[in-house]
Design a protein around this motif. Structure first.
Motif, short mmCIF file in Angstrom:
data_model
loop_
_atom_site.label_atom_id
_atom_site.label_comp_id
_atom_site.label_asym_id
_atom_site.label_seq_id
_atom_site.Cartn_x
_atom_site.Cartn_y
_atom_site.Cartn_z
N UNK A 80 0.82 -1.22 0.00
CA UNK A 80 0.00 0.00 0.00
C UNK A 80 0.85 1.27 0.00
N UNK A 81 2.15 1.14 0.32
CA UNK A 81 3.08 2.27 0.27
C UNK A 81 3.93 2.22 -1.00
N UNK A 82 3.53 1.38 -1.95
CA UNK A 82 4.22 1.31 -3.23
C UNK A 82 5.55 0.57 -3.20
N UNK A 83 5.73 -0.28 -2.19
CA UNK A 83 6.99 -1.02 -2.03
C UNK A 83 6.72 -2.51 -2.23
N UNK A 84 7.57 -3.16 -2.99
CA UNK A 84 7.45 -4.60 -3.18
C UNK A 84 7.96 -5.30 -1.91
N UNK A 85 7.11 -6.12 -1.25
CA UNK A 85 7.53 -6.74 0.01
C UNK A 85 8.76 -7.64 -0.12
N UNK A 86 8.86 -8.39 -1.22
CA UNK A 86 10.04 -9.25 -1.43
C UNK A 86 11.30 -8.39 -1.56
N UNK A 87 11.20 -7.33 -2.35
CA UNK A 87 12.35 -6.45 -2.56
C UNK A 87 12.78 -5.81 -1.24
N UNK A 88 11.83 -5.42 -0.41
CA UNK A 88 12.13 -4.81 0.89
C UNK A 88 12.95 -5.77 1.76
N UNK A 89 12.47 -7.01 1.90
CA UNK A 89 13.17 -7.97 2.74
C UNK A 89 14.50 -8.39 2.12
N UNK A 90 14.53 -8.55 0.81
CA UNK A 90 15.78 -8.90 0.13
C UNK A 90 16.82 -7.79 0.29
N UNK A 91 16.36 -6.54 0.27
CA UNK A 91 17.27 -5.42 0.48
C UNK A 91 17.88 -5.47 1.88
N UNK A 92 17.06 -5.78 2.88
CA UNK A 92 17.59 -5.92 4.24
C UNK A 92 18.65 -7.01 4.29
N UNK A 93 18.36 -8.15 3.68
CA UNK A 93 19.34 -9.24 3.65
C UNK A 93 20.60 -8.81 2.92
#
Length: 101
Positions: A40-53
């Motif tokens: 809902x904030x325009x962020x891909x959830x997979x990309x968000x977590x992968x970025x953290x990793x």
């Protein structure tokens, strides 16, 4: 430790914390995660977590029933969280390196 509960804006908050996290690599992040809220904030959830990793964080799910934590596979995590907006609690920490000799 940083506790974040902002109903899907977690990626935005973590991006805003980059300087602080760089200055404090020992910081541990605890946050709610809901793929639909993050989207809902325009962020891909997979990309968000992968970025953290990619930044060196290990991500684990806080299992509230048995009060333990278990490391997560991003795809399995996203598939297991209902699209209804239900959130799970995650903890992200960088691996500690042994002291140099």
């Amino acid at each position: 430790m940083v506790k974040i509960d902002v109903e899907g804006a977690e990626p935005l908050v973590i991006n805003g914390l980059q300087r602080t996290l760089a200055e404090h690599p020992e910081a541990v992040l605890v946050f709610e995660f809901s793929p639909s809220y993050v989207e809902s904030f325009g962020v891909d959830p997979r990309a968000f977590l992968a970025d953290l990793q990619g930044r060196g964080y290990s991500i684990a799910r806080i299992d509230e029933g048995d009060e333990g934590v278990s490391e997560v596979d991003i795809d399995e995590l996203i598939a297991s969280v209902p699209k209804s907006g239900h959130a799970v609690n995650l903890i992200a920490a960088r691996q500690r390196r042994p002291p140099s000799v």
